[in-house]
Design a protein around this motif. Structure first.
Motif, PDB file in Angstrom:
ATOM      1  N   LEU A 147      48.234  58.353   6.045  1.00 33.88           N
ATOM      2  CA  LEU A 147      49.167  57.495   6.761  1.00 33.88           C
ATOM      3  C   LEU A 147      49.242  56.169   6.037  1.00 33.88           C
ATOM      4  N   SER A 148      50.431  55.694   5.763  1.00 30.29           N
ATOM      5  CA  SER A 148      50.586  54.398   5.102  1.00 30.29           C
ATOM      6  C   SER A 148      50.047  53.285   5.991  1.00 30.29           C
ATOM      7  N   LYS A 149      49.238  52.394   5.411  1.00 28.92           N
ATOM      8  CA  LYS A 149      48.708  51.275   6.194  1.00 28.92           C
ATOM      9  C   LYS A 149      49.452  49.974   5.892  1.00 28.92           C
ATOM     10  N   SER A 150      50.627  50.069   5.278  1.00 32.39           N
ATOM     11  CA  SER A 150      51.412  48.878   4.979  1.00 32.39           C
ATOM     12  C   SER A 150      51.707  48.113   6.269  1.00 32.39           C
ATOM     13  N   ASN A 151      51.624  46.799   6.178  1.00 38.67           N
ATOM     14  CA  ASN A 151      51.887  45.878   7.290  1.00 38.67           C
ATOM     15  C   ASN A 151      50.788  45.868   8.351  1.00 38.67           C
ATOM     16  N   LEU A 152      49.701  46.587   8.133  1.00 37.79           N
ATOM     17  CA  LEU A 152      48.576  46.538   9.063  1.00 37.79           C
ATOM     18  C   LEU A 152      47.590  45.467   8.596  1.00 37.79           C
ATOM     19  N   LYS A 153      47.389  44.440   9.421  1.00 33.78           N
ATOM     20  CA  LYS A 153      46.464  43.378   9.078  1.00 33.78           C
ATOM     21  C   LYS A 153      45.025  43.821   9.349  1.00 33.78           C
ATOM     22  N   SER A 154      44.080  43.046   8.876  1.00 34.46           N
ATOM     23  CA  SER A 154      42.671  43.355   9.126  1.00 34.46           C
ATOM     24  C   SER A 154      42.403  43.336  10.627  1.00 34.46           C
ATOM     25  N   GLY A 155      41.588  44.284  11.088  1.00 31.08           N
ATOM     26  CA  GLY A 155      41.254  44.306  12.497  1.00 31.08           C
ATOM     27  C   GLY A 155      40.984  45.710  13.008  1.00 31.08           C
ATOM     28  N   LEU A 156      40.834  45.823  14.334  1.00 28.20           N
ATOM     29  CA  LEU A 156      40.538  47.095  14.989  1.00 28.20           C
ATOM     30  C   LEU A 156      41.819  47.715  15.528  1.00 28.20           C
ATOM     31  N   TYR A 157      41.978  49.022  15.302  1.00 28.92           N
ATOM     32  CA  TYR A 157      43.141  49.762  15.784  1.00 28.92           C
ATOM     33  C   TYR A 157      42.675  51.065  16.427  1.00 28.92           C
ATOM     34  N   PHE A 158      43.619  51.715  17.128  1.00 30.60           N
ATOM     35  CA  PHE A 158      43.370  53.029  17.703  1.00 30.60           C
ATOM     36  C   PHE A 158      44.428  53.987  17.151  1.00 30.60           C
ATOM     37  N   VAL A 159      43.974  55.120  16.618  1.00 34.17           N
ATOM     38  CA  VAL A 159      44.888  56.107  16.044  1.00 34.17           C
ATOM     39  C   VAL A 159      44.929  57.320  16.969  1.00 34.17           C
ATOM     40  N   LYS A 160      46.122  57.597  17.525  1.00 29.00           N
ATOM     41  CA  LYS A 160      46.278  58.736  18.436  1.00 29.00           C
ATOM     42  C   LYS A 160      46.977  59.882  17.721  1.00 29.00           C
ATOM     43  N   PHE A 161      46.344  61.049  17.736  1.00 25.71           N
ATOM     44  CA  PHE A 161      46.898  62.267  17.142  1.00 25.71           C
ATOM     45  C   PHE A 161      47.416  63.154  18.269  1.00 25.71           C
ATOM     46  N   GLU A 162      48.596  63.739  18.093  1.00 26.58           N
ATOM     47  CA  GLU A 162      49.187  64.619  19.103  1.00 26.58           C
ATOM     48  C   GLU A 162      49.724  65.887  18.437  1.00 26.58           C
ATOM     49  N   HIS A 163      49.440  67.020  19.075  1.00 30.13           N
ATOM     50  CA  HIS A 163      49.922  68.294  18.540  1.00 30.13           C
ATOM     51  C   HIS A 163      49.979  69.324  19.650  1.00 30.13           C
ATOM     52  N   GLU A 164      51.173  69.825  19.928  1.00 29.51           N
ATOM     53  CA  GLU A 164      51.380  70.889  20.918  1.00 29.51           C
ATOM     54  C   GLU A 164      50.749  70.570  22.271  1.00 29.51           C
ATOM     55  N   GLY A 165      50.960  69.326  22.726  1.00 25.47           N
ATOM     56  CA  GLY A 165      50.473  68.931  24.035  1.00 25.47           C
ATOM     57  C   GLY A 165      49.025  68.495  24.093  1.00 25.47           C
ATOM     58  N   LYS A 166      48.303  68.585  22.987  1.00 21.13           N
ATOM     59  CA  LYS A 166      46.913  68.138  22.930  1.00 21.13           C
ATOM     60  C   LYS A 166      46.867  66.792  22.216  1.00 21.13           C
ATOM     61  N   GLN A 167      45.856  65.994  22.530  1.00 20.41           N
ATOM     62  CA  GLN A 167      45.769  64.689  21.891  1.00 20.41           C
ATOM     63  C   GLN A 167      44.337  64.230  21.770  1.00 20.41           C
ATOM     64  N   GLY A 168      44.136  63.259  20.915  1.00 21.10           N
ATOM     65  CA  GLY A 168      42.845  62.634  20.736  1.00 21.10           C
ATOM     66  C   GLY A 168      43.031  61.301  20.047  1.00 21.10           C
ATOM     67  N   VAL A 169      42.058  60.407  20.222  1.00 24.40           N
ATOM     68  CA  VAL A 169      42.152  59.056  19.663  1.00 24.40           C
ATOM     69  C   VAL A 169      40.896  58.741  18.880  1.00 24.40           C
ATOM     70  N   LYS A 170      41.079  58.090  17.728  1.00 18.02           N
ATOM     71  CA  LYS A 170      39.976  57.603  16.914  1.00 18.02           C
ATOM     72  C   LYS A 170      40.105  56.102  16.730  1.00 18.02           C
ATOM     73  N   LYS A 171      38.969  55.423  16.703  1.00 19.49           N
ATOM     74  CA  LYS A 171      38.960  53.993  16.381  1.00 19.49           C
ATOM     75  C   LYS A 171      39.069  53.818  14.867  1.00 19.49           C
ATOM     76  N   LEU A 172      39.865  52.828  14.439  1.00 22.09           N
ATOM     77  CA  LEU A 172      40.099  52.566  13.023  1.00 22.09           C
ATOM     78  C   LEU A 172      39.884  51.093  12.743  1.00 22.09           C
ATOM     79  N   ILE A 173      39.178  50.788  11.658  1.00 20.23           N
ATOM     80  CA  ILE A 173      38.969  49.410  11.240  1.00 20.23           C
ATOM     81  C   ILE A 173      39.651  49.204   9.894  1.00 20.23           C
ATOM     82  N   ILE A 174      40.509  48.185   9.818  1.00 17.83           N
ATOM     83  CA  ILE A 174      41.145  47.801   8.549  1.00 17.83           C
ATOM     84  C   ILE A 174      40.452  46.553   8.051  1.00 17.83           C
ATOM     85  N   GLU A 175      39.914  46.602   6.829  1.00 13.12           N
ATOM     86  CA  GLU A 175      39.225  45.424   6.267  1.00 13.12           C
ATOM     87  C   GLU A 175      40.227  44.428   5.702  1.00 13.12           C
TER      88      GLU A 175
END
Length: 295
Positions: free
Chosen positions: A267-295
Motif C-alpha cells: 500500500l502506498s504510504k504517500s502523504n502519511l505523516k509520522s504517527g500511529l494509524y489503524f489499517v482495516k482489511f476487508e474481504h467477503e464480509g470479514k474484517q480485521g484491523v492492525k496497528k501501524l506506525i509510520i516513522e
C-alpha cells in the motif's frame, strides 16, 4: 423542571437536583456538566440531550419508561448509554480500568480501559471509540468483531449480561456499539460494573479473516525511506479492500481491490505523516484491523 436554558460551567452541588424534561431546549455552550457525588442530574424518559461537547461528568438519573440517551462521560471522553427501559434507570461512566475479576462462562476476555455503573431494567447499548481500544480486545481474542458483548461484574466474576450470541454489534473496530438481547431486558441492579467482553461461543463459530488467512504487516514500524506498507497473507485473496485511519478515527486512505502476488501486497504510504494509524482489511464480509506506525 427546566424547559429552556443556556448555561456555561454548570455544576450540580450536593443535595441539589437539575431536571430536564424530554422536550427541554438546553445547552451548556460546549461545556461539561459537573455533578457532585451527592447531587442529581436527571432527565425525563425519552430525552435525547447530550453530545461529545456537552455531557455529564457524574451520575445521570432517568425517570419513567421509554427509550432514553443517558449522556455520561469522564476525563473528556463521551460515552453515552442508550436504554430502552421499564421504570427509572441510572448511568455513570469512568474512563478508568474496571475492577479485577475472573472470566465467567463464555467470557474469553474483558476490557481494561473503561466501565459503566448502571441500574434499572432495560435493553442497554454501550458505545466505543478509538479511546476504547476495541482493536486490541478483538484481535488478541479471536479477531471477530461480532464477538464483542457486554459483561457485568458480579461477586468478582465477569459474566455476559445476556445470553451468548444474542448481542447486536454495529460499526467497526474504531467506532461502534453493542446492544444486549433486544428481546429481553436486563436487570441492571445485578452487576456492579459493566464493560466490553468477548463472547467465547461467537469466536468458536466465526471463520474470521485473520484466522483463515493470517494477514500480517511485514514492516512495522515503516521507516521514512520506505515508499509502501507491505503485508502478507497465508492464503490467496483477490479484491481485498484496505482502509487506513488516523489516531482520531478519520479515514486517510482507501484502497479498493488490492492485488496480491505470492501472498504479499503493498500500500502506498504517500502523504502519511509520522504517527500511529489503524489499517482495516476487508474481504467477503470479514474484517480485521492492525496497528501501524509510520516513522
Amino acid at each position: 423542571m427546566i424547559q429552556e436554558v443556556s448555561s456555561q460551567g454548570l455544576y450540580v452541588g450536593s443535595n441539589a437536583e437539575l431536571f430536564l424534561s424530554k422536550d427541554a431546549i438546553f445547552t451548556t455552550n460546549n461545556t461539561i456538566v459537573e455533578v457532585d457525588d451527592n447531587g442529581t442530574f436527571s432527565l425525563e424518559a425519552g430525552s435525547d440531550w447530550g453530545s461529545d461537547m456537552e455531557f455529564v461528568n457524574g451520575l445521570v438519573t432517568v425517570y419513567g419508561t421509554g427509550e432514553t440517551k443517558l449522556p455520561v462521560g469522564d476525563n473528556g471522553v463521551y460515552a453515552p448509554v442508550m436504554m430502552n427501559h421499564t421504570g427509572d434507570v441510572t448511568a455513570k461512566y469512568s474512563n478508568a480500568a474496571p475492577s479485577n475479576g475472573t472470566n465467567g462462562t463464555d467470557v474469553d476476555a474483558v476490557s481494561d480501559v473503561e466501565f459503566w455503573e448502571l441500574s434499572g431494567t432495560a435493553v442497554v447499548t454501550l458505545p466505543w471509540n478509538e479511546n476504547s481500544d476495541i482493536t486490541t480486545l478483538v484481535n488478541d481474542n479471536g479477531g471477530a468483531l461480532s464477538s464483542v458483548s457486554i459483561v457485568g461484574l458480579n461477586g468478582g466474576v465477569w459474566d455476559l449480561i445476556s445470553a451468548s450470541r444474542s448481542y447486536t454489534v454495529t460499526g467497526d473496530l474504531l467506532n461502534g456499539s453493542v446492544t444486549s438481547d433486544l428481546n429481553n431486558e436486563v436487570n441492571l441492579n445485578g452487576y456492579g460494573q459493566y464493560t466490553f467482553g468477548i463472547d467465547h461461543q461467537v469466536v468458536l463459530s466465526v471463520n474470521d479473516l485473520f484466522l483463515s488467512t493470517g494477514i500480517s504487516l511485514l514492516s512495522n514500524p515503516v521507516k521514512a525511506i520506505e515508499e509502501n506498507v507491505r503485508f502478507s497473507t497465508s492464503g490467496e485473496i483477490v479484491k481485498l479492500k484496505v482502509s487506513i485511519y488516523d489516531i482520531n478515527g478519520r479515514l486517510v486512505k482507501y484502497f479498493d481491490k488490492v492485488d496480491l502476488s505470492l501472498g504479499e501486497g503493498s500500500l502506498s504510504k504517500s502523504n502519511l505523516k509520522s504517527g500511529l494509524y489503524f489499517v482495516k482489511f476487508e474481504h467477503e464480509g470479514k474484517q480485521g484491523v492492525k496497528k501501524l506506525i509510520i516513522e
